[in-house]
Design a protein around this motif. Structure first.
Motif, PDB file in Angstrom:
ATOM      1  N   GLY A  63       0.797  -1.220   0.000  1.00 16.02           N
ATOM      2  CA  GLY A  63       0.000   0.000   0.000  1.00 16.02           C
ATOM      3  C   GLY A  63       0.827   1.265   0.000  1.00 16.02           C
ATOM      4  O   GLY A  63       0.290   2.370   0.091  1.00 16.02           O
ATOM      5  N   ARG A  73      -5.961  -8.094  -3.811  1.00 15.43           N
ATOM      6  CA  ARG A  73      -6.914  -8.560  -2.813  1.00 15.43           C
ATOM      7  C   ARG A  73      -6.208  -9.323  -1.710  1.00 15.43           C
ATOM      8  O   ARG A  73      -5.293 -10.103  -1.966  1.00 15.43           O
ATOM      9  N   PHE A  74      -6.617  -9.055  -0.499  1.00 14.57           N
ATOM     10  CA  PHE A  74      -6.205  -9.830   0.667  1.00 14.57           C
ATOM     11  C   PHE A  74      -7.392 -10.706   1.033  1.00 14.57           C
ATOM     12  O   PHE A  74      -8.416 -10.210   1.506  1.00 14.57           O
ATOM     13  N   GLN A  77     -11.028  -9.514   0.117  1.00 12.37           N
ATOM     14  CA  GLN A  77     -11.196  -8.056   0.188  1.00 12.37           C
ATOM     15  C   GLN A  77     -10.289  -7.350  -0.809  1.00 12.37           C
ATOM     16  O   GLN A  77      -9.082  -7.583  -0.850  1.00 12.37           O
ATOM     17  N   VAL A  79      -8.100  -4.510  -1.687  1.00 14.70           N
ATOM     18  CA  VAL A  79      -7.366  -3.501  -0.913  1.00 14.70           C
ATOM     19  C   VAL A  79      -6.582  -2.565  -1.818  1.00 14.70           C
ATOM     20  O   VAL A  79      -5.705  -1.838  -1.348  1.00 14.70           O
ATOM     21  N   VAL A  82      -6.832   0.790  -0.485  1.00 17.93           N
ATOM     22  CA  VAL A  82      -6.831   0.887   0.977  1.00 17.93           C
ATOM     23  C   VAL A  82      -5.454   1.354   1.443  1.00 17.93           C
ATOM     24  O   VAL A  82      -4.436   0.819   0.994  1.00 17.93           O
ATOM     25  N   ALA A  84      -1.952   1.868   3.494  1.00 24.73           N
ATOM     26  CA  ALA A  84      -1.084   0.850   4.079  1.00 24.73           C
ATOM     27  C   ALA A  84      -1.408   0.584   5.540  1.00 24.73           C
ATOM     28  O   ALA A  84      -1.363  -0.567   6.006  1.00 24.73           O
ATOM     29  N   ARG A  86      -4.068   0.442   7.003  1.00 21.84           N
ATOM     30  CA  ARG A  86      -5.312  -0.288   7.214  1.00 21.84           C
ATOM     31  C   ARG A  86      -5.303  -1.658   6.542  1.00 21.84           C
ATOM     32  O   ARG A  86      -6.350  -2.307   6.421  1.00 21.84           O
ATOM     33  N   ARG A  87      -4.123  -2.124   6.126  1.00 24.17           N
ATOM     34  CA  ARG A  87      -4.037  -3.420   5.435  1.00 24.17           C
ATOM     35  C   ARG A  87      -3.609  -4.561   6.356  1.00 24.17           C
ATOM     36  O   ARG A  87      -3.513  -5.702   5.914  1.00 24.17           O
ATOM     37  N   ASN A  88      -3.302  -4.283   7.592  1.00 24.72           N
ATOM     38  CA  ASN A  88      -2.872  -5.307   8.555  1.00 24.72           C
ATOM     39  C   ASN A  88      -1.680  -6.109   8.030  1.00 24.72           C
ATOM     40  O   ASN A  88      -1.703  -7.332   7.930  1.00 24.72           O
TER      41      ASN A  88
END
Length: 368
Positions: A63, A73-74, A77, A79, A82, A84, A86-88
């Protein structure tokens, strides 16, 4: 330590591209139409030379960079857009990126503090992860007091303490000496297996990629050109780039004489050799190149082979000896491990070579 409170997830990169405007070259693609599927809990290495797009791809997955095309996609989802934070993810940088004014404990705890965790839980989590990476008792040390390997362990602890679903590595061992790199890559692999976390690892070192990864994606000019296990890439490269980048190799010009039932008879090195083929049959007369790994060449002092050659030089390396051989206009490299029959052969001697058909890969000569 259980790295995540969530189910292990996969990473899916679908047709991702990233381009930049260059003052001289115009529009340049750092990554072009990259496709990559990483299964939940899998460890995948992105391998390639400098400028091939592997770090750009990793940064888009993280990210830090936004792709110009494609999606990421993770799990299920999307991403792609999204941020960085908030990407866990956990990210281990090449230069460690430690805060020099903070202690080991404070460096590792930083991400948990940002997330608002209470002090008691932070202390427990940091203690667990420092024990996991072999740094129990180092809590009050500062980065300037640590060796390179210890700093890398702190960076690794900081990345996993937040319990990420995806762990990303950007050339994490390039600043370490050779012996420590071997030790640390083993520790990283064991830790990833213990945690069961999905991991993507960028490196230009083919041996390192082979040692840590379940699967390797070889990149060139911004794209993935081949992916598979280390064995697949080494024994069955799809083109000359992969053959020469993944390990040492002899590329031998040859011409197909006949081809039947998956076995080709090829004229090469002043002889006729047998080699296994894959894909469509090769017509007689087709110009090809043979991929022959050094260890696949058996060297004999008397006529116990099919190819005549001369031994140019020998280099003793302890557990193995390397031989430079001359066969007509072709120079070959062979490797024999100590105790092999070729060890007693003196440089300058005429020798015979034996090359097993299952040790040869045939590539079309025009393959880039």
């Amino acid at each position: 330590m259980n790295v995540s409170d969530h189910a292990t997830i996969g990473v899916h990169v679908d047709g991702v591209s990233k381009r930049y405007a260059h003052r001289v070259k115009g529009e340049v693609y750092a990554a072009r139409d990259v496709h990559l599927d990483v299964a939940p809990g899998e460890f995948v290495a992105l391998l390639g030379p400098s400028g091939c797009g592997k770090t750009t791809t990793l940064r888009m997955i993280a990210g830090f960079e936004r792709p110009d095309a494609g999606s990421i996609r993770f799990g299920g989802q999307d991403v792609t857009h999204v941020p960085a934070n908030r990407r866990n993810i956990g990210f281990v940088f090449q230069n460690y990126a430690l805060f020099p004014h903070l202690s080991v404990f404070e460096n590792v705890a930083y991400g948990l503090q940002v997330r608002g965790m209470d002090a008691r839980a932070i202390g427990r989590s940091v203690g667990e992860v420092l024990g996991l990476v072999g740094l129990a008792g180092y809590e009050h040390q500062f980065s300037g007091q640590l060796s390179g390997g210890e700093q890398q362990r702190v960076a690794l602890a900081r990345a996993i303490v937040i319990k990420p679903q995806v762990l990303l590595f950007d050339e994490p061992l390039s600043n370490l000496d050779a012996r420590l790199r071997v030790q640390m890559r083993t520790e990283i692999r064991e830790l990833q297996q213990r945690l069961g976390i999905t991991a993507i690892y960028v490196t230009h070192d083919q041996e390192e990629a082979m040692a840590v990864a379940d699967r390797i994606a070889v990149m060139s000019a911004g794209s993935v050109v081949q992916e598979g296990s280390a064995r697949d890439l080494y024994l069955r490269p799809v083109n000359e780039f992969v053959a020469t980048f993944v390990g040492r190799v002899n590329l031998v010009p040859a011409r197909v004489r006949e081809n039947q039932d998956g076995i080709a008879m090829v004229e090469a090195l002043g002889s006729v050799l047998r080699a296994r083929t894959s894909g469509a049959p090769l017509a007689a007369g087709t110009a090809v190149k043979l991929v022959v790994r050094p260890e696949a060449i058996d060297v004999h002092g008397a006529g116990a082979g099919t190819v005549a050659a001369q031994l140019v030089s020998q280099t003793y390396l302890g557990e193995k000896s390397e031989y430079v051989l001359r066969c007509g206009a072709q120079t070959l490299l062979a490797v024999r491990y100590s105790g092999g029959a070729g060890d007693a052969i003196d440089p300058g001697a005429n020798v015979w070579l034996r090359i097993a058909e299952n040790a040869v890969t045939i590539l079309p000569e025009q393959t880039p």
